[in-house]
Motif scaffolding. Structure first.
Motif, PDB file in Angstrom:
ATOM      1  N   ASN A  42       0.875  -1.090   0.428  1.00 44.21           N
ATOM      2  CA  ASN A  42      -0.005   0.040  -0.107  1.00 44.21           C
ATOM      3  C   ASN A  42       1.156   1.203  -0.227  1.00 44.21           C
ATOM      4  N   ARG A  44       0.450   3.939   0.422  1.00 44.52           N
ATOM      5  CA  ARG A  44      -0.102   5.110   2.124  1.00 44.52           C
ATOM      6  C   ARG A  44       0.021   4.193   3.112  1.00 44.52           C
ATOM      7  N   GLY A  49       3.515   8.846   0.883  1.00 43.60           N
ATOM      8  CA  GLY A  49       2.279   8.173   0.276  1.00 43.60           C
ATOM      9  C   GLY A  49       1.055   9.058   1.029  1.00 43.60           C
ATOM     10  N   ARG A  50       1.479   8.867   2.380  1.00 42.59           N
ATOM     11  CA  ARG A  50       0.117   9.393   3.117  1.00 42.59           C
ATOM     12  C   ARG A  50      -0.201  11.054   2.702  1.00 42.59           C
ATOM     13  N   HIS A  53      -1.965  11.098  -0.111  1.00 41.01           N
ATOM     14  CA  HIS A  53      -3.484  11.669  -0.226  1.00 41.01           C
ATOM     15  C   HIS A  53      -4.330  12.506   0.565  1.00 41.01           C
ATOM     16  N   GLU A  54      -3.629  12.735   1.568  1.00 39.06           N
ATOM     17  CA  GLU A  54      -4.287  13.663   2.887  1.00 39.06           C
ATOM     18  C   GLU A  54      -3.878  15.149   2.662  1.00 39.06           C
TER      19      GLU A  54
END
Length: 137
Positions: A42, A44, A49-50, A53-54
């Motif tokens: 994943n 994220r 990655g976090r 996407h955030e």
């Protein structure tokens, strides 16, 4: 977002993959490799990655963010494929992908370039731009 730290986190993945391959070759132990596999399943799971996407949402229309998203997803896909190859005992295949100037290093370079390009966008302070569909930048 400290992008240098996130790039280092991704470079360390190469060390983990090489160590996992070495372990599999010499001791037949696959547990460590499975940990690497789950970590890359994943995108994220890492700080970059976090963030993408955030917190990256306000830059969604910026071509630099799109390039960063694609490079990051590609990196995780390549790392996962290598980890799976190691776990399944396909060590020659994994070794080829980990060679200098091969698949893994190219994914790292592509990610570093995308991060640099996105950082340049942030430094210039330019607002996100809208890319019309069908246009290439």
């Amino acid at each position: 977002m400290p992008f240098d730290d996130t790039l280092e986190e991704h470079r360390i993945a190469g060390v983990s993959l090489r160590n996992g391959m070495h372990t599999a070759m010499h001791a037949g132990m696959h547990a460590r490799v499975r940990l690497v596999t789950s970590a890359f399943a994943n995108e994220r799971c890492c700080a970059l990655g976090r963030w993408i996407h955030e917190d990256g949402e306000r830059w969604d229309d910026a071509p630099e963010l799109l390039q960063l998203k694609l490079a990051h997803a590609s990196f995780h896909t390549v790392a996962l494929v290598i980890a799976i190859s190691i776990t399944q005992g396909r060590l020659a295949e994994a070794a080829i992908m980990l060679e200098p100037d091969a698949l893994f290093e190219n994914a790292v370079r592509m990610l570093a370039h995308a991060v640099s390009r996105f950082e340049n966008r942030l430094v210039t302070g330019a607002p996100p731009t809208t890319v019309l569909h069908g246009q290439i930048h």
